[in-house]
Design an enzyme around this catalytic site. Structure first.
Site, PDB file in Angstrom:
ATOM      1  N   LYS A 201       0.936  -1.168  -0.127  1.00 23.33           N
ATOM      2  CA  LYS A 201       0.041   0.334   0.097  1.00 23.33           C
ATOM      3  C   LYS A 201       0.924   1.016   0.059  1.00 23.33           C
ATOM      4  CE  LYS A 201      -3.742   2.409   2.961  1.00 23.33           C
ATOM      5  NZ  LYS A 201      -4.700   1.995   3.679  1.00 23.33           N
ATOM      6  N   LYS A 257      -2.126  -1.119  -3.423  1.00 24.73           N
ATOM      7  CA  LYS A 257      -2.824  -0.487  -3.607  1.00 24.73           C
ATOM      8  C   LYS A 257      -1.926   0.715  -3.696  1.00 24.73           C
ATOM      9  CE  LYS A 257      -5.651   2.010  -0.793  1.00 24.73           C
ATOM     10  NZ  LYS A 257      -6.412   2.001   0.740  1.00 24.73           N
TER      11      LYS A 257
HETATM   12  C1  PBG Z   1      -7.182   3.875   5.229  1.00 26.01           C
HETATM   13  C2  PBG Z   1      -7.650   3.291   4.391  1.00 26.01           C
HETATM   14  C3  PBG Z   1      -7.604   4.610   3.585  1.00 26.01           C
HETATM   15  C4  PBG Z   1      -7.455   4.042   1.937  1.00 26.01           C
HETATM   16  C5  PBG Z   1      -8.126   2.660   2.241  1.00 26.01           C
HETATM   17  N1  PBG Z   1      -8.222   2.269   3.607  1.00 26.01           N
HETATM   18  C6  PBG Z   1      -6.807   5.453   2.854  1.00 26.01           C
HETATM   19  C7  PBG Z   1      -5.240   6.247   4.084  1.00 26.01           C
HETATM   20  O1  PBG Z   1      -4.707   5.452   3.457  1.00 26.01           O
HETATM   21  O2  PBG Z   1      -4.820   7.241   4.178  1.00 26.01           O
HETATM   22  C8  PBG Z   1      -7.813   4.616   0.893  1.00 26.01           C
HETATM   23  C9  PBG Z   1      -9.108   3.481   0.147  1.00 26.01           C
HETATM   24  C10 PBG Z   1      -9.549   5.228  -0.782  1.00 26.01           C
HETATM   25  O3  PBG Z   1      -9.189   5.882  -1.332  1.00 26.01           O
HETATM   26  O4  PBG Z   1     -10.223   4.098  -2.035  1.00 26.01           O
HETATM   27  N2  PBG Z   1      -6.415   2.728   6.576  1.00 26.01           N
END
Ligand code: PBG
Length: 334
Positions: A201, A257
């Site tokens: 991520k 992601k």
């Molecule tokens: C945080 C989380 C995020 C997303 C999913 N879980 C945002 C972040 O890391 O700040 C983002 C998903 C998206 O942008 O659709 N645990």
């Protein structure tokens, strides 16, 4: 008549009609491969999210019916994200461990009224922390404390499994959390609860609309940096290391992601692991296509379909996407 080229290999023969193109299609996107992220609200009515056109936070009372509708369209999975009141947020995110919090009530509600749909429950503290980080800060307050946060995530995972989630989905990027969660689940009889690990991520600027949706968006007008735990967008080899660690720690499914700007990472992870692989087409990827389509600059449906196809072609088995429902509707209609 001009003389034909001396050209015996002609790839256009394989593209000459819709029929031959259809026969030779290598990659498909089917509703069964899609997971719909759903935002849940404490409120009593649907709350549209301006930066995610067509997506609303759903009240608990409508959640199961929504899931049943998705199932009818051939979608088998949802990823649940709670939007809690700001007044419930604290520095430690204690609400995450309240056995009656919104996320846990949502899981119980869906499992009771729409038992067949697979629930991927997000495990991270950002919906619950006043500062918006995915974990608990260290004593100096200048970084997320890895091991302290993992303790919280483990407790959160146990509550989540007890509530009936099929998979816990740690999205926090702490080191060692997959192994710690797996051990705790097993020690407490939840051997059947799976782990979808957000393995690679990235600290991406494409998460903006999501942070609007869960209300963790900005600090003094600036987007919060999560670069000390989420990955550097420049790094490929590191993503493979992350995938290997999560697999070794017991992840059932790996995830990359965002998706669209990280297709090379999806391919790399696909080739390095035999685990099923998911990719998250994140909020900013969805929002950019909608915004351009609203201006008349892009064809929404065509770019949506092409973006999903590219993610599948890169090697993802599953795609978390805000387009899931709309895609499945069009899929059923054709
Ligand atoms: C945080 C989380 C995020 C997303 C999913 N879980 C945002 C972040 O890391 O700040 C983002 C998903 C998206 O942008 O659709 N645990």
């Amino acid at each position: 008549m001009s003389k034909p080229l001396d050209q015996s290999i002609r790839l256009r023969r394989l593209r000459a009609s819709a029929a031959i193109r259809s026969m030779l299609t290598e990659t498909t996107v089917e509703p069964r491969q899609l997971i719909q992220p759903l935002f849940v609200t404490e409120g009593a009515a649907l709350e549209p999210i301006a930066s995610l056109p067509g997506i609303s936070r759903i009240p608990l009372s409508q959640l199961a019916a929504h899931c049943a509708e998705l199932q009818k369209l051939g979608i088998h999975g949802v990823a649940l994200f709670p939007k809690i009141e700001n007044s419930r947020k604290t520095a430690e995110g204690a609400e995450a461990l309240n056995p009656n919090n919104l996320a846990l009530r949502a899981i119980r509600e869906v499992k009771q009224k729409c038992p067949g749909i697979i629930i991927f429950a997000d495990i991270a503290l950002d919906p619950y922390t006043s500062h918006g980080h995915d974990g608990i800060l260290n004593t100096k307050g200048d970084d997320v404390d890895n091991d302290l946060t993992v303790q919280s995530l483990v407790k959160m995972s146990l509550l989540t499994a007890q509530a009936g989630a099929d998979f816990v989905a740690p999205s926090d990027m702490m080191d060692g959390r997959v192994g710690a969660i797996r051990q705790a689940l097993d020690a407490n009889g939840h051997t059947g609860t799976g782990i979808l690990a957000y393995s690679a991520k990235f600290a991406s600027a494409f998460y903006g609309p999501f942070r609007d949706a869960v209300g963790s968006t900005r600090k003094n007008g600036e987007t919060l940096s999560k670069a000390s735990y989420q990955m550097n967008p420049a790094n490929r080899r590191e993503a493979i290391r992350e995938a290997h660690f999560d697999a070794a720690e017991g992840a059932d499914i790996l995830m990359v992601k965002p998706a669209g700007a990280y297709l090379d990472i999806i391919r790399d992870v696909r080739e390095t692991s035999d685990l099923p692989l998911a990719a998250y087409q994140v909020s900013g990827e969805y929002a950019q296509l909608h915004a351009a389509a609203e201006k008349g600059w892009l064809d929404l449906r065509a770019t949506r379909d092409e973006s999903l196809l590219a993610i599948r072609r890169a090697g993802a088995d599953l795609i978390l996407t805000y387009f899931a429902e709309a895609y499945a509707r069009d899929f059923a209609a054709r």
